[in-house]
Enzyme design. Structure first.
Site, short mmCIF file in Angstrom:
data_model
loop_
_atom_site.label_atom_id
_atom_site.label_comp_id
_atom_site.label_asym_id
_atom_site.label_seq_id
_atom_site.Cartn_x
_atom_site.Cartn_y
_atom_site.Cartn_z
N ASP A 107 0.84 -1.20 0.00
CA ASP A 107 0.00 0.00 0.00
C ASP A 107 0.88 1.25 0.00
OD1 ASP A 107 -2.34 -1.47 0.14
OD2 ASP A 107 -2.71 -1.07 2.26
N MET A 108 0.32 2.35 -0.49
CA MET A 108 1.07 3.61 -0.43
C MET A 108 0.56 4.44 0.74
SD MET A 108 3.51 5.33 -1.59
CE MET A 108 4.00 4.72 -3.21
N GLN A 139 -0.86 7.23 -6.31
CA GLN A 139 -2.01 8.09 -5.96
C GLN A 139 -2.11 9.23 -6.98
OE1 GLN A 139 0.34 8.73 -2.57
NE2 GLN A 139 -1.02 7.71 -1.10
N ARG A 160 -1.54 -0.47 -8.38
CA ARG A 160 -2.93 -0.13 -8.06
C ARG A 160 -3.00 1.39 -8.11
NH1 ARG A 160 -3.92 -0.80 -2.16
NH2 ARG A 160 -4.40 -2.97 -2.52
N ALA A 165 -5.31 9.09 -0.07
CA ALA A 165 -6.15 9.25 1.12
C ALA A 165 -5.52 10.13 2.21
CB ALA A 165 -6.45 7.87 1.70
N LYS A 177 -10.36 18.75 -6.77
CA LYS A 177 -10.81 17.41 -7.17
C LYS A 177 -10.77 17.20 -8.70
CE LYS A 177 -14.92 14.46 -6.78
NZ LYS A 177 -14.26 13.17 -7.01
N ARG A 265 -11.88 6.92 6.03
CA ARG A 265 -13.13 6.68 5.29
C ARG A 265 -14.16 7.75 5.64
NH1 ARG A 265 -9.64 3.63 3.83
NH2 ARG A 265 -9.43 5.42 2.49
P1 FDA Z 1 -13.95 10.00 -4.45
O1 FDA Z 1 -13.43 10.23 -3.08
O2 FDA Z 1 -13.94 11.12 -5.42
O3 FDA Z 1 -15.40 9.41 -4.33
C1 FDA Z 1 -16.21 9.09 -5.43
C2 FDA Z 1 -17.49 8.46 -4.94
O4 FDA Z 1 -17.20 7.22 -4.31
C3 FDA Z 1 -18.22 9.26 -3.87
O5 FDA Z 1 -19.07 10.21 -4.43
C4 FDA Z 1 -18.97 8.17 -3.13
O6 FDA Z 1 -20.12 7.78 -3.86
C5 FDA Z 1 -18.01 7.03 -3.17
N1 FDA Z 1 -17.13 7.02 -1.98
C6 FDA Z 1 -15.83 7.35 -1.92
N2 FDA Z 1 -15.35 7.20 -0.66
C7 FDA Z 1 -16.37 6.76 0.09
C8 FDA Z 1 -16.51 6.42 1.44
N3 FDA Z 1 -15.49 6.50 2.30
N4 FDA Z 1 -17.73 6.01 1.87
C9 FDA Z 1 -18.78 5.92 1.02
N5 FDA Z 1 -18.69 6.24 -0.28
C10 FDA Z 1 -17.53 6.65 -0.76
N6 FDA Z 1 -5.28 5.36 -0.65
C11 FDA Z 1 -3.96 5.54 -0.41
O7 FDA Z 1 -3.53 6.66 -0.19
N7 FDA Z 1 -3.11 4.47 -0.42
C12 FDA Z 1 -3.53 3.20 -0.71
O8 FDA Z 1 -2.73 2.27 -0.71
C13 FDA Z 1 -4.92 3.01 -0.98
N8 FDA Z 1 -5.41 1.79 -1.28
C14 FDA Z 1 -6.71 1.66 -1.72
C15 FDA Z 1 -7.19 0.44 -2.18
C16 FDA Z 1 -8.45 0.35 -2.73
C17 FDA Z 1 -8.93 -0.98 -3.26
C18 FDA Z 1 -9.30 1.50 -2.79
C19 FDA Z 1 -10.65 1.44 -3.41
C20 FDA Z 1 -8.85 2.68 -2.29
C21 FDA Z 1 -7.58 2.79 -1.74
N9 FDA Z 1 -7.11 3.99 -1.22
C22 FDA Z 1 -5.77 4.12 -0.94
C23 FDA Z 1 -8.07 5.09 -0.93
C24 FDA Z 1 -8.18 6.06 -2.08
O9 FDA Z 1 -7.01 6.79 -2.21
C25 FDA Z 1 -9.34 7.04 -1.84
O10 FDA Z 1 -9.11 7.75 -0.66
C26 FDA Z 1 -10.71 6.39 -1.76
O11 FDA Z 1 -10.81 5.31 -2.64
C27 FDA Z 1 -11.81 7.40 -2.16
O12 FDA Z 1 -11.61 7.86 -3.44
P2 FDA Z 1 -12.52 7.47 -4.71
O13 FDA Z 1 -11.60 7.10 -5.82
O14 FDA Z 1 -13.48 6.43 -4.37
O15 FDA Z 1 -13.18 8.83 -5.18
#
Ligand code: FDA
Length: 283
Positions: A107-108, A139, A160, A165, A177, A265
């Site tokens: 993971d990052m 990321q 990935r 985050a 964004k 989250r």
């Molecule tokens: P965005 O945040 O723009 O959200 C898009 C839509 O997704 C929202 O409108 C909502 O519908 C839904 N959504 C997103 N987050 C939600 C939440 N918490 N609860 C409910 N709905 C939500 N980060 C990192 O820095 N290092 C890492 O190693 C990883 N690893 C990782 C693995 C996997 C499998 C995933 C899916 C994510 C990560 N992340 C991560 C986290 C990633 O960086 C990011 O913070 C989250 O996935 C939220 O971003 P989205 O791409 O979903 O888009």
């Protein structure tokens, strides 16, 4: 209260609970990546404990024939305690994964660890027999990501791609964004065409639709990459993608150290706080 809140995103605190969740996800047609929650450990003993648990996970995945790999964080393996310790632990885990033909995703974490995580991954990937068995995460909010993607792809390292985050300063990370999203799509398309199997980790429906449309137009096989999502988030979308025939992997975290994970989250989507609180009050 916190523990109740974490249940929506975390599969439980024990290995058994995790394995049951992984089995259920596999039954729905999705692959899994399991993550024992924990980061920034401050002692050798904690790092060794994490190591033992990951060996157990690899053994159980193999024994139960789950379609699952493992995700880990270097600071959970003692990177802040002693870099050599973390290197030894992850090397051993990688040897274990290679012996059962599994895969380790590193993971990052936040930007103080970006370069070290990439260096670690490259070093492990170059070990004899280890190519293809270890990958990492990029990321899209990081300005350096496009360059990193090109460089890792030139070595055939699986990536990935997520948005990111952690809170990062504007000097190194896009803040608005739309910029983070645009970089995501740009890098995702590059990865898909790179010839190595990568994971696109996002719940962003708009981005997912754009990638699907583009992949169809470019005649990219759905088996050339996979989508990835977090356990408990957008299950409807996870199931829809599986039904449409796209590769889908669900990242399932478990363990007692759920607090920082839950906070990330909640920070991503403050509406979760109200949603979860309402469910708790309903009993
Ligand atoms: P965005 O945040 O723009 O959200 C898009 C839509 O997704 C929202 O409108 C909502 O519908 C839904 N959504 C997103 N987050 C939600 C939440 N918490 N609860 C409910 N709905 C939500 N980060 C990192 O820095 N290092 C890492 O190693 C990883 N690893 C990782 C693995 C996997 C499998 C995933 C899916 C994510 C990560 N992340 C991560 C986290 C990633 O960086 C990011 O913070 C989250 O996935 C939220 O971003 P989205 O791409 O979903 O888009």
């Amino acid at each position: 209260m916190g523990q109740k809140m974490s249940r929506r995103f975390v599969a439980g605190t024990t290995v058994e609970e995790l394995l049951r969740a992984a089995e259920a996800v596999n039954k729905l047609g999705a692959r899994v990546s399991v993550d024992n929650l924990g980061e920034n450990v401050t002692s050798r003993d904690e790092a060794l404990h994490s190591r033992d648990l990951y060996h157990q996970l690899l053994d159980e995945i193999d024994k139960r024939k789950l379609d699952a790999n493992v995700s880990l964080k270097l600071t959970h393996m003692g990177l802040d305690v002693d870099e050599k310790l973390a290197r030894d632990i992850v090397s051993e885990l990688l040897e274990h994964a290679v012996s059962i033909k599994n895969f380790i995703r590193i993971d990052m974490e936040g930007s103080p660890y970006t370069q070290r995580t990439l260096d670690f991954t490259r070093e492990l990937h170059r070990k004899p027999g280890c190519a293809g068995y270890v990958g990492t995460v990029l990321q899209s909010y990081m300005r350096r990501t496009e360059e990193d993607a090109k460089s890792l792809c030139s070595e055939g390292i699986r990536i990935r791609l997520c948005k990111g985050a952690y809170k990062e300063p504007p000097e190194i990370a896009f803040q608005p964004k739309p910029e983070v999203d645009a970089n995501y799509v740009k890098v995702a398309k590059y990865l898909i065409k790179s010839g190595t199997f990568h994971g696109l980790a996002t719940h962003d429906e708009r981005i997912i639709q754009e990638i699907k449309d583009w992949a169809r137009k470019e005649n990219v096989s759905p088996s050339a990459f996979e989508f990835q999502m977090l356990y408990g988030i957008r299950r409807d979308l996870q199931e829809a993608l599986v039904k449409e025939g796209w590769g889908m992997r669900v990242y399932i975290p478990f363990g007692t150290e759920w607090y920082p994970y839950l906070m990330r989250r909640l920070a991503e989507r403050p509406a979760n706080v109200f949603f979860i609180a309402k469910n708790i009050l309903r009993g």
